[in-house]
Design an enzyme around this catalytic site. Structure first.
Site, PDB file in Angstrom:
ATOM      1  N   SER A 401       0.806  -1.226   0.000  1.00  0.00           N
ATOM      2  CA  SER A 401       0.000   0.000   0.000  1.00  0.00           C
ATOM      3  C   SER A 401       0.837   1.274   0.000  1.00  0.00           C
ATOM      4  CB  SER A 401      -0.951  -0.027   1.192  1.00  0.00           C
ATOM      5  OG  SER A 401      -0.245  -0.264   2.407  1.00  0.00           O
ATOM      6  N   VAL A 520       1.855   5.910   9.470  1.00  0.00           N
ATOM      7  CA  VAL A 520       0.956   4.763   9.597  1.00  0.00           C
ATOM      8  C   VAL A 520       1.634   3.465   9.168  1.00  0.00           C
ATOM      9  CG1 VAL A 520      -1.058   6.219   9.280  1.00  0.00           C
ATOM     10  CG2 VAL A 520      -0.051   5.115   7.303  1.00  0.00           C
ATOM     11  N   GLU A 521       1.008   2.342   9.543  1.00  0.00           N
ATOM     12  CA  GLU A 521       1.509   0.990   9.285  1.00  0.00           C
ATOM     13  C   GLU A 521       2.922   0.788   9.826  1.00  0.00           C
ATOM     14  OE1 GLU A 521       0.990  -0.477   5.342  1.00  0.00           O
ATOM     15  OE2 GLU A 521      -1.178  -0.208   5.368  1.00  0.00           O
ATOM     16  N   GLY A 522       3.180   1.370  10.977  1.00  0.00           N
ATOM     17  CA  GLY A 522       4.496   1.274  11.600  1.00  0.00           C
ATOM     18  C   GLY A 522       5.302   2.523  11.344  1.00  0.00           C
TER      19      GLY A 522
END
Length: 836
Positions: A401, A520-522
């Protein structure tokens, strides 16, 4: 002196033989024999003139004696009892040195699998095997979707309307539902499109060049899901019911993990689900869970009809069935559930405002929400398995993504900045002709090459069925950091053109979205300092995990037996890497594993030789720091940078091979790979120099004897790459593909690209040169005289034709329109339409 050195090298060979590490042994024996022959040559030549022939060979006999003694010792040391005795000497030291692993960490380490990142860490890159890796292309259906449905969707976007309404238009929502955008990765048998990771990535990337809110809206249902979770872990009943609804957009999903008290430390969530009996759909006594939660930052949450939820499950009343594996336990572990958002007790709909980028994002809360057990992902048997599910599925989404958005952003900045710098003139020169600007345009080309190469290689690995958790963490943080760098460069070159908001600004939205991608996502600082190396080395090291597991064994005798099986091979592994690092370091990498010829061969040697130093240095750090290395986040970040850069360099080499090794891109390959490798080597030097013993600094000098062993990157090379990408040619087209290009001249990308195409046209260049070289007696342009009137006089004088005049005027109009910024009415802030 020779005797001492020979002894040391044979002892080295002895350790390798004891270790029974075949590859290390072969590499090192070659090094040992080579150095021994060198010593013998020095000896013999130094004895020339000595008439006593015995003297010449006396040391040689000593060397042979040492070798025989070594073989005898080897015979005795190969006896298992003696090996166990040696292992016992190491046992207590290692037990206090090597890192301890919690059950949560072990779940993360065991989730997913490894790929070529393991070979990089171990110094075992096989370029011929890498050359065989298939980089997937699009199917006919995927190509058609990108060319038709994606373009049609982009045509519906009016960015200013999305910004004003803080939402996609009803027409866009309808279109993405009907055309399957929300179910691209879902299997066709459930109504999805069944697209590959490569196609999924390309769709998201193209949408991102049109609208960030649209790209995020499509991205999330195709990432964590919860469709992805249901595909891998759901029951057949759950798949048959939910997946068709998700594929067609009947349900809009979101996944709620982050809470006010647990962000990066997702394992510390306080959201709870207590096993109990409750009423559900008219049934009075249903075994289920009573949930309480508070979540935030949840994308699509305000409009979601289906909520994926992570929580900790408890069974204080011992209500689980008798045959359940967790029967009798109170704390059951992290669990995932699928919950319709219309259940009583659920609060949903409020929104956050992420940097003014208008995608749906907001909080959700639940108070005493009852769900039956069949709402747990995978059913009641999957209670407590949520952490494993999350780590595996998060790694897939993390690799597609946001890295895809970064590829799109880098391509966008490269396309628009090269175009703007070419059409914009200052001091009678295109801005791109100034060296400082050219240097930064070269960096834009590097960043685009790197991000896309890594993305394509990673997507191919996912399409082949791997779940490369380390690599996906690498490209999440690296791609987004390269995007941040590219956007900053683009703003610098565009100047005031970039900082004025409005419909003409093609950089504003992506600039706003940078902090989102970084976070986001880490979050990148976490991903780089803890995840990539901290968890990656446990996954990819050939012996470390086995040693840690051996030392965790309670029975000391059994622990020593287990440890012996990995300890001696580990010693050989270290010695082999030391041998290779020294050999390749002092040969400037010329004998390192490689493929191809010329620039390609040299770049593969640069990556290979540096990977051996990474392997050796990581073992030294583990030996000296032990478990403390987990908390040494600066060192861990530097290791992550080295490892990631080598993966990116390898990806660029692979991409270069896939596009048939074009000669005109050799300078870009060389600059990109060397920048990545030299940054990696600088970090390795810092790590070695910071070791808490003097030999660390000595090793830094021994292993990295020169700063730039593979050649210098000249300013001339960087300017040449910039000039290549400021021309309307193959390389620029190749590196700026998959951008949405509207047929409307009012579209901001079309506007700047049209001006670029016109300025780089050979017919325009000819007339521009003619007008700049007019004779001194040619008509001069008078103050306040229009360009058209002056050119009429030039045409009348016969210097250019009428057709050339029209072309020149049209091109200048396109350029002026491209460099203009938006103006707003001071009363209602509406855009003032200006016609040039």
């Amino acid at each position: 002196m020779l005797l001492v050195l020979s002894t040391l090298f044979y002892i080295w060979l002895l350790f390798l033989a004891i270790a029974k590490n075949k590859k290390s042994f072969i590499r090192s024996i070659i090094s040992v024999l080579g150095i021994t022959l060198l010593f013998l040559y020095i000896q013999l030549t130094s004895n020339i003139g000595d008439t006593d022939g015995v003297t010449k060979f006396s040391v040689t006999f000593v060397d042979i004696g040492i070798l025989l003694i070594t073989l005898v010792v080897l015979f005795f040391v190969s006896i298992k009892g003696l090996r166990l005795w040696v292992t016992k000497l190491f046992y207590d030291k290692l037990k206090n040195t090597l890192p301890k692993i919690s059950a949560t960490e072990m779940t993360v380490i065991q989730a997913g699998n490894t790929w070529i990142e393991k070979n990089i860490l171990q110094g075992e890159i096989d370029w011929y095997e890498i050359n065989k890796i298939k980089i997937n292309d699009f199917t006919a259906e995927e190509k058609s979707f990108l060319a038709t449905e994606v373009n049609q969707l982009c045509e519906l976007v009016v960015s200013e309307e999305i910004k004003k309404n803080k939402n996609l238009s009803p027409e866009i929502w309808k279109y993405i539902r009907e055309k399957g955008f929300l179910g691209m990765v879902l299997p066709k048998k459930y109504g999805g499109l069944g697209f590959s990771a490569h196609a999924h990535s390309a769709v998201v990337a193209k949408l991102a060049t049109c609208s960030q809110p649209l790209a995020v809206t499509v991205m999330v249902p195709n990432s964590l899901g919860p469709g992805e979770l249901l595909i891998h872990y759901g029951t057949e009943e759950q798949r048959n019911y939910y997946l068709p609804r998700l594929a067609k957009g009947v349900d809009i999903p979101c996944f709620a993990l982050t809470s006010p008290v647990a962000g990066s430390d997702a394992g510390s969530i306080e959201d709870s689900g207590t096993v109990c009996f409750g009423e559900y759909q008219g049934n009075a006594k249903v075994l289920g869970l009573r949930l309480n939660w508070e979540k935030r930052y949840i994308t699509l949450c305000p409009v979601a009809t289906l909520l994926g939820l992570a929580f900790k499950a408890y069974d204080p009343d011992n209500l689980l069935p008798v045959n359940h594996p967790l029967k009798g336990k109170v704390r059951l572990g992290i669990t995932l559930a699928i919950i319709p958002t219309n259940l009583p007790g659920i609060q949903i709909g409020n929104r956050h405002d992420p940097m003014g980028v208008s995608f749906q994002n907001g909080p959700t809360r639940g108070k005493d929400v009852f769900i039956p057990m069949d709402h747990i992902v995978g059913g009641i048997d999957r209670i407590g398995h949520g952490w494993q599910m999350l780590t595996e599925c998060l790694s897939i989404g993390r690799g597609i993504s946001l890295p895809s958005l970064s590829v799109a952003g880098c391509k966008l900045t490269l396309a628009t900045t090269t175009a703007y710098a070419t059409v914009r003139e200052q001091f009678n020169l295109p801005v791109a002709r100034f060296e400082a600007v050219a240097d930064r345009i070269c960096t834009l080309a590097e960043n685009t090459f790197s991000t896309e190469s890594a993305q394509r290689l990673t997507s191919s690995s996912i399409d082949e069925g791997t779940v490369p958790a380390v690599i996906t963490a690498m490209i999440k943080y690296k791609n987004t950091e390269l995007l941040r760098n590219s956007v900053n460069i683009a703003f610098d070159i565009h100047g005031g053109r970039a900082i004025m908001c409005g419909p003409r600004n093609y950089l504003e939205e992506i600039y706003r979205s940078i902090p989102i991608a970084i976070t986001v996502e880490g979050a990148n600082i976490l991903t780089q300092s803890l995840i990539v190396f901290g968890q990656g080395i446990m996954r990819c090291h050939p012996y470390l995990l086995a040693e840690v597991e051996a030392l965790s064994t309670q029975d000391q005798k059994l622990a020593i037996e287990k440890l012996e099986k990995s300890l001696f091979p580990h010693l050989g592994y270290v010695m082999g890497n030391l041998s290779s690092s020294l050999a390749y370091g002092y040969s400037f990498g010329h004998f390192a594993p490689s493929i191809g010829n010329g620039v390609l061969k040299r770049m593969t040697q640069a990556v290979s030789s540096t990977s051996y130093i990474l392997s050796l240095t990581s073992d030294l750090a583990l030996l000296l720091y032990g478990g403390n290395l987990k908390r040494m986040e600066i060192a861990s970040s530097k290791f992550a940078t080295v490892w990631t850069n080598l993966y990116y360099a390898l990806s660029c080499i692979k991409r270069f091979q896939v596009i048939n090794e074009p000669k005109n891109l050799e300078p870009l390959l060389r600059i990109t790979v060397l920048d990545l490798v030299y940054q990696a080597r600088d970090n390795l030097r810092d790590i070695l120099s910071d070791l808490p013993i003097v030999p660390g600094r000595v090793l830094a000098t021994l292993l990295l004897p020169t700063n730039r062993p593979f050649g210098h990157i000249s300013n001339r090379e960087r300017v040449a790459v910039s000039e290549l990408f400021c021309m309307n040619n193959g390389p620029r087209v190749l590196f700026t593909d998959n951008l949405f290009r509207s047929p409307s001249i009012e579209h901001p990308l079309t506007r700047i690209e049209s001006a670029f195409q016109a300025v780089t046209d050979e017919k325009y260049k000819l007339v521009a040169r003619q007008l700049k070289s007019l004779p001194i007696d040619a008509p001069k342009r008078l103050p306040n005289e229009s360009l058209s009137d002056w050119l009429n006089k030039i045409v009348s004088a016969g210097y250019i034709s009428e057709e050339q005049k029209r072309l020149y005027v049209h091109t200048k109009a396109l350029v002026l329109d491209a460099v203009m910024v938006d103006e707003f009415n001071p009363k209602d802030h509406s855009v003032v339409v200006r016609r040039n």
